[in-house]
Design a protein around this motif. Structure first.
Motif, mmCIF file in Angstrom:
data_model
loop_
_atom_site.group_PDB
_atom_site.id
_atom_site.type_symbol
_atom_site.label_atom_id
_atom_site.label_comp_id
_atom_site.label_asym_id
_atom_site.label_seq_id
_atom_site.Cartn_x
_atom_site.Cartn_y
_atom_site.Cartn_z
ATOM 1 N N LEU A 120 23.569 55.029 25.642
ATOM 2 C CA LEU A 120 23.883 54.731 27.040
ATOM 3 C C LEU A 120 24.891 55.719 27.609
ATOM 4 N N LEU A 121 25.871 56.093 26.793
ATOM 5 C CA LEU A 121 26.931 56.990 27.266
ATOM 6 C C LEU A 121 26.479 58.443 27.352
ATOM 7 N N SER A 122 25.514 58.827 26.516
ATOM 8 C CA SER A 122 25.130 60.238 26.431
ATOM 9 C C SER A 122 23.872 60.583 27.212
ATOM 10 N N ILE A 132 36.481 47.343 23.059
ATOM 11 C CA ILE A 132 36.710 48.285 24.161
ATOM 12 C C ILE A 132 37.104 49.653 23.610
ATOM 13 N N ALA A 133 37.975 49.658 22.591
ATOM 14 C CA ALA A 133 38.414 50.921 21.988
ATOM 15 C C ALA A 133 37.231 51.685 21.402
ATOM 16 N N MET A 134 36.299 50.965 20.799
ATOM 17 C CA MET A 134 35.118 51.611 20.222
ATOM 18 C C MET A 134 34.336 52.365 21.291
ATOM 19 N N ILE A 135 34.109 51.733 22.446
ATOM 20 C CA ILE A 135 33.362 52.374 23.524
ATOM 21 C C ILE A 135 34.124 53.573 24.075
ATOM 22 N N VAL A 136 35.436 53.433 24.228
ATOM 23 C CA VAL A 136 36.253 54.519 24.775
ATOM 24 C C VAL A 136 36.242 55.732 23.848
ATOM 25 N N VAL A 137 36.400 55.498 22.545
ATOM 26 C CA VAL A 137 36.373 56.603 21.582
ATOM 27 C C VAL A 137 34.989 57.233 21.541
ATOM 28 N N LEU A 138 33.947 56.403 21.558
ATOM 29 C CA LEU A 138 32.581 56.929 21.592
ATOM 30 C C LEU A 138 32.363 57.835 22.795
ATOM 31 N N VAL A 191 33.993 61.219 22.388
ATOM 32 C CA VAL A 191 33.203 62.097 21.513
ATOM 33 C C VAL A 191 31.947 62.573 22.235
ATOM 34 N N VAL A 192 31.316 61.693 23.024
ATOM 35 C CA VAL A 192 30.149 62.091 23.812
ATOM 36 C C VAL A 192 30.507 63.246 24.739
ATOM 37 N N ILE A 193 31.671 63.158 25.364
ATOM 38 C CA ILE A 193 32.094 64.183 26.326
ATOM 39 C C ILE A 193 32.350 65.516 25.633
ATOM 40 N N ILE A 194 33.073 65.483 24.521
ATOM 41 C CA ILE A 194 33.421 66.756 23.870
ATOM 42 C C ILE A 194 32.227 67.385 23.154
ATOM 43 N N THR A 195 31.240 66.576 22.776
ATOM 44 C CA THR A 195 30.037 67.117 22.113
ATOM 45 C C THR A 195 28.867 67.245 23.077
ATOM 46 N N PHE A 204 23.600 64.296 19.215
ATOM 47 C CA PHE A 204 23.539 63.135 18.328
ATOM 48 C C PHE A 204 24.461 63.265 17.124
ATOM 49 N N TRP A 205 24.699 64.495 16.666
ATOM 50 C CA TRP A 205 25.587 64.669 15.510
ATOM 51 C C TRP A 205 27.017 64.244 15.834
ATOM 52 N N GLY A 206 27.294 64.043 17.114
ATOM 53 C CA GLY A 206 28.623 63.569 17.496
ATOM 54 C C GLY A 206 28.939 62.186 16.936
ATOM 55 N N ILE A 207 27.885 61.431 16.598
ATOM 56 C CA ILE A 207 28.104 60.121 15.982
ATOM 57 C C ILE A 207 28.907 60.264 14.700
ATOM 58 N N PHE A 208 28.635 61.322 13.937
ATOM 59 C CA PHE A 208 29.371 61.538 12.689
ATOM 60 C C PHE A 208 30.818 61.941 12.975
ATOM 61 N N VAL A 209 31.039 62.612 14.101
ATOM 62 C CA VAL A 209 32.411 62.914 14.520
ATOM 63 C C VAL A 209 33.145 61.612 14.821
ATOM 64 N N TYR A 210 32.456 60.719 15.527
ATOM 65 C CA TYR A 210 33.057 59.416 15.828
ATOM 66 C C TYR A 210 33.386 58.654 14.548
ATOM 67 N N LEU A 211 32.446 58.641 13.593
ATOM 68 C CA LEU A 211 32.677 57.932 12.331
ATOM 69 C C LEU A 211 33.877 58.527 11.594
ATOM 70 N N GLY A 212 34.015 59.854 11.640
ATOM 71 C CA GLY A 212 35.158 60.496 11.000
ATOM 72 C C GLY A 212 36.471 60.108 11.674
#
Length: 246
Positions: A80-82, A166-172, A175-179, A183-191
């Motif tokens: 949804l965000l990307s 809320i924090a999860m969505i904000v951090v996601l 990461v969406v913005i900087i990447t 899709f590989w940004g998901i792994f950045v988020y997990l890290g």
């Protein structure tokens, strides 16, 4: 374009996302199936032989749904965000007169609301089944949960859950913005999430040792970190999208 118009546009697009609507429908059906089998198993006389195959199938189904839900909880909001980055329409949206500030905050709110509605749909049938077949036990459990909120720790747990979501969505979104929605940004988020979890756990353990108490309330620390994540990553994402070359 006003904030309400942007919000209506986002929600309209989210509700017309056929691929993920199908995923939600499948999850709803599988959860309903798991709840139906569970109701059947619990209603059986356990003094009699119960099908081991059915019990194994139910356990496997529940574990599989748990793992699917964990994946869905990350992949769906990420999608949804990307979507504007992946469809390469974000520059057109901004060029149409939408303020980046309005777009940023409305996007987060619409994503949170869409996810909440998806979980309500997925959980509706299991709740109806439990309420229909085990109404007394279900109502008693709800009453016990409601009465537990007279304690301060229960309220802290509720606040922690809300702020964590809320924090999860904000951090996601950060990461969406900087990447740029890759899709590989998901792994950045997990890290990032893994690193924050390690740091917060270290602080929690340190405070418990310092206080010389094993009953140190951890919800205070967890809620504090969730709020800190919202502020820090929310500000970072806002500043990034405000200056980003689209």
């Amino acid at each position: 374009m006003t904030k309400s118009s942007i919000f209506k546009m986002e929600m309209y697009r989210n509700f017309r996302d056929k691929a993920y609507l199908i995923v939600i429908a499948i999850l709803t059906g599988l959860f309903a199936l798991a709840a139906g089998i569970g109701v059947y198993l619990f209603s059986q006389d356990h003094s009699l032989s119960t099908s081991n195959t059915l019990m194994i199938f139910e356990a496997t189904l529940v574990i599989g749904l748990f793992l699917c839900t964990l994946a869905f909880a990350i992949v769906y909001p990420w999608h949804l965000l990307s979507t504007d980055y992946n469809n390469k329409v974000l520059s057109l949206v901004i060029a149409s007169g939408v303020k980046r500030t309005d777009y940023y905050f409305v996007k987060i709110f619409a994503t949170i609301l869409t996810n909440l509605m998806a979980y309500l749909v997925i959980g509706f049938i299991p709740v109806v089944l439990l309420l229909g077949f085990f109404n007394k036990d279900f109502i008693l459990a709800v009453q016990n949960i409601a009465s537990s909120f007279t304690s301060s720790e229960a309220w802290l747990m509720l606040f922690d859950t809300i702020f964590s979501a809320i924090a999860m969505i904000v951090v996601l979104y950060f990461v969406v913005i900087i990447t740029r929605g890759k899709f590989w940004g998901i792994f950045v988020y997990l890290g990032i999430n893994f690193g924050i979890s390690i740091f917060s756990n270290m602080i929690t353990v340190s405070l418990a040792i310092f206080a010389n108490s094993s009953s140190m309330p951890t919800f205070w620390v967890s809620t504090f970190f969730s709020v800190a994540e919202i502020v820090a990553f929310g500000l970072a994402g806002y500043l990034k999208i405000k200056k980003q070359d689209l």
